[in-house]
Design a protein around this motif. Structure first.
Motif, short mmCIF file in Angstrom:
data_model
loop_
_atom_site.label_atom_id
_atom_site.label_comp_id
_atom_site.label_asym_id
_atom_site.label_seq_id
_atom_site.Cartn_x
_atom_site.Cartn_y
_atom_site.Cartn_z
N VAL A 273 31.20 37.16 42.84
CA VAL A 273 31.26 37.26 44.30
C VAL A 273 32.72 37.23 44.76
N LEU A 274 33.48 36.28 44.28
CA LEU A 274 34.87 36.13 44.73
C LEU A 274 35.74 37.28 44.23
N ARG A 275 35.37 37.90 43.11
CA ARG A 275 36.11 39.05 42.62
C ARG A 275 35.98 40.26 43.54
N LYS A 276 34.99 40.22 44.43
CA LYS A 276 34.81 41.34 45.35
C LYS A 276 35.93 41.46 46.38
N PHE A 277 36.72 40.41 46.54
CA PHE A 277 37.86 40.51 47.45
C PHE A 277 38.91 41.50 46.92
N THR A 278 38.79 41.89 45.65
CA THR A 278 39.65 42.94 45.12
C THR A 278 39.49 44.23 45.91
N ILE A 279 38.27 44.51 46.39
CA ILE A 279 37.99 45.79 47.06
C ILE A 279 38.77 45.94 48.37
N PRO A 280 38.66 44.99 49.32
CA PRO A 280 39.46 45.16 50.54
C PRO A 280 40.96 45.11 50.28
N LEU A 281 41.39 44.32 49.28
CA LEU A 281 42.81 44.28 48.95
C LEU A 281 43.28 45.64 48.43
N THR A 282 42.44 46.27 47.60
CA THR A 282 42.78 47.60 47.09
C THR A 282 42.85 48.61 48.22
N LEU A 283 41.90 48.53 49.14
CA LEU A 283 41.89 49.43 50.30
C LEU A 283 43.18 49.30 51.09
N LEU A 284 43.59 48.05 51.36
CA LEU A 284 44.82 47.82 52.13
C LEU A 284 46.05 48.34 51.39
N LEU A 285 46.11 48.08 50.08
CA LEU A 285 47.28 48.51 49.30
C LEU A 285 47.34 50.03 49.17
N ASP B 293 42.32 38.63 42.02
CA ASP B 293 42.02 39.71 42.96
C ASP B 293 43.29 40.44 43.38
N ILE B 294 44.33 39.68 43.71
CA ILE B 294 45.60 40.28 44.16
C ILE B 294 46.23 41.10 43.04
N PHE B 295 46.29 40.50 41.84
CA PHE B 295 46.90 41.20 40.71
C PHE B 295 46.11 42.46 40.34
N THR B 296 44.77 42.36 40.37
CA THR B 296 43.94 43.51 40.02
C THR B 296 44.15 44.66 40.99
N ALA B 297 44.15 44.34 42.30
CA ALA B 297 44.32 45.38 43.32
C ALA B 297 45.69 46.04 43.19
N ALA B 298 46.73 45.22 43.07
CA ALA B 298 48.09 45.77 42.96
C ALA B 298 48.27 46.56 41.67
N ASN B 299 47.70 46.05 40.56
CA ASN B 299 47.80 46.73 39.27
C ASN B 299 47.12 48.10 39.32
#
Length: 337
Positions: free
Chosen positions: A122-134, A180-186
């Protein structure tokens, strides 16, 4: 030249209609490959770090980096794949990917060991909006209102589920949000730097692992992680050793499938496929994980989060599978060049 390279060359210089169909198939297969690898490695890592109680997630990450380096280098020697030889410009071309890569590795393994599988997913899903923003900020992409609404549903469900988590672990939450932050940025920077004329898919994977395995080993030694790994009492257990080696191999497959999915799709689609995979992991974790504490509010929040993730996934993947109009002027210029 590999089959993938031939397909790309044909896509650039061949008939437009012929190029689009293989591209759609490649998108689907790369997404399925990533989803499968991501699903399997979470289960294997959970068994190692929780069931066996392996105390050294950083050492496990080093094993996965070492497997990546060995597999890619042997493949290059045998001319199965190709990536450029090292030169002094490569670190500049890669930056900041190596830092994001090791941060993603360590935070992901650490959070897996400290949270139940349903809460982790569930908490890993925050990767999605972070990826969208990045992707919006770095790559200049724009997304429809339907997709943005789905993202808010994911965030709402995650907050409801996390707010009623009876097994709350602050350290686990910090690690998973860092992950989540590292995954989205990576994902976004990998998509940006994966130019076939530069390092390509395999070069990005290989040099990322090469640059970060020594610093990660130093971190492992300085934090006592390596000592705990060497003193672990299960090294004579054949089943444990097999699962450790399987995790190292799956670590390579996950990195490769992530790059492949981002190469044929986008960083956002890769995050979306992860959301689909999370549905299976979360519900299996309720049955076999052994560390999920049921509460009605938590269960409702988890289901809202999953529903938003599935809608988001459907909208994104279906829009990418629609045939795009052919720009005849650009095709003519490509053929000239």
């Amino acid at each position: 030249m590999t089959a993938a390279c031939q397909a790309e060359a044909e896509g650039a210089g061949g008939e437009p209609g012929a190029a689009r169909l293989p591209s759609r198939v490649a998108r689907l297969l790369s997404a399925l490959f990533y989803g499968t690898c991501s699903f399997l490695i979470v289960l294997v890592n959970k068994a190692l770090l929780t069931t066996y109680g392996f105390p050294s997630p950083i050492f496990l990450g080093i094993g996965q980096m070492a497997a990546t380096i060995m597999i890619l280098y042997v493949s290059k020697l045998n001319k199965i794949i190709h990536f450029p030889d090292f030169d002094k410009k490569i670190p500049v071309k890669l930056f900041p990917l190596p830092l994001l890569y090791v941060g993603n590795h360590i935070s992901g393994l650490s959070s897996t060991s400290k949270l139940s599988l349903p809460m982790f997913t569930v908490l890993r899903k925050f990767t999605i909006p972070l990826t969208l923003l990045l992707e919006t900020a770095i790559l200049g992409k724009q997304y429809s209102l339907n997709i943005i609404v789905s993202v808010f549903a994911i965030i709402l469900g995650a907050f409801i589920a996390a707010g009623s988590d009876l097994a709350f672990n602050l350290e686990g939450y910090i690690f998973v949000f860092l992950n989540d932050i590292f995954t989205a940025a990576n994902g976004v920077y990998t998509k940006q730097k994966m130019d076939p004329k530069e390092l390509g898919k395999y070069g990005v994977l290989f040099y990322n692992a090469c640059f970060m395995i020594i610093p990660t080993l130093i971190i492992s030694v300085s934090t006592g992680d390596l000592r705990q790994a060497t003193e672990f009492n299960q090294w004579k257990n054949v089943l444990f050793i097999l699962q450790f080696l399987l995790s190292c191999f799956l670590g390579f497959l996950l990195m490769y499938s992530t790059v492949l999915c981002s190469y044929y799709n986008s960083a956002l689609t890769t995050a979306v496929v992860g959301a689909i995979k999370n549905v299976s992991v979360a519900y299996i974790g309720m049955l076999i994980g052994g560390d999920y504490i049921f509460s009605l509010l938590n269960f409702v929040g988890l289901n809202i989060c999953m529903a938003g993730g599935l809608r988001y996934s459907f909208l994104t993947l279906s829009s990418q599978l629609k045939p795009k109009p052919v720009d005849e002027e650009n095709i003519h210029l490509d053929l000239k060049s």
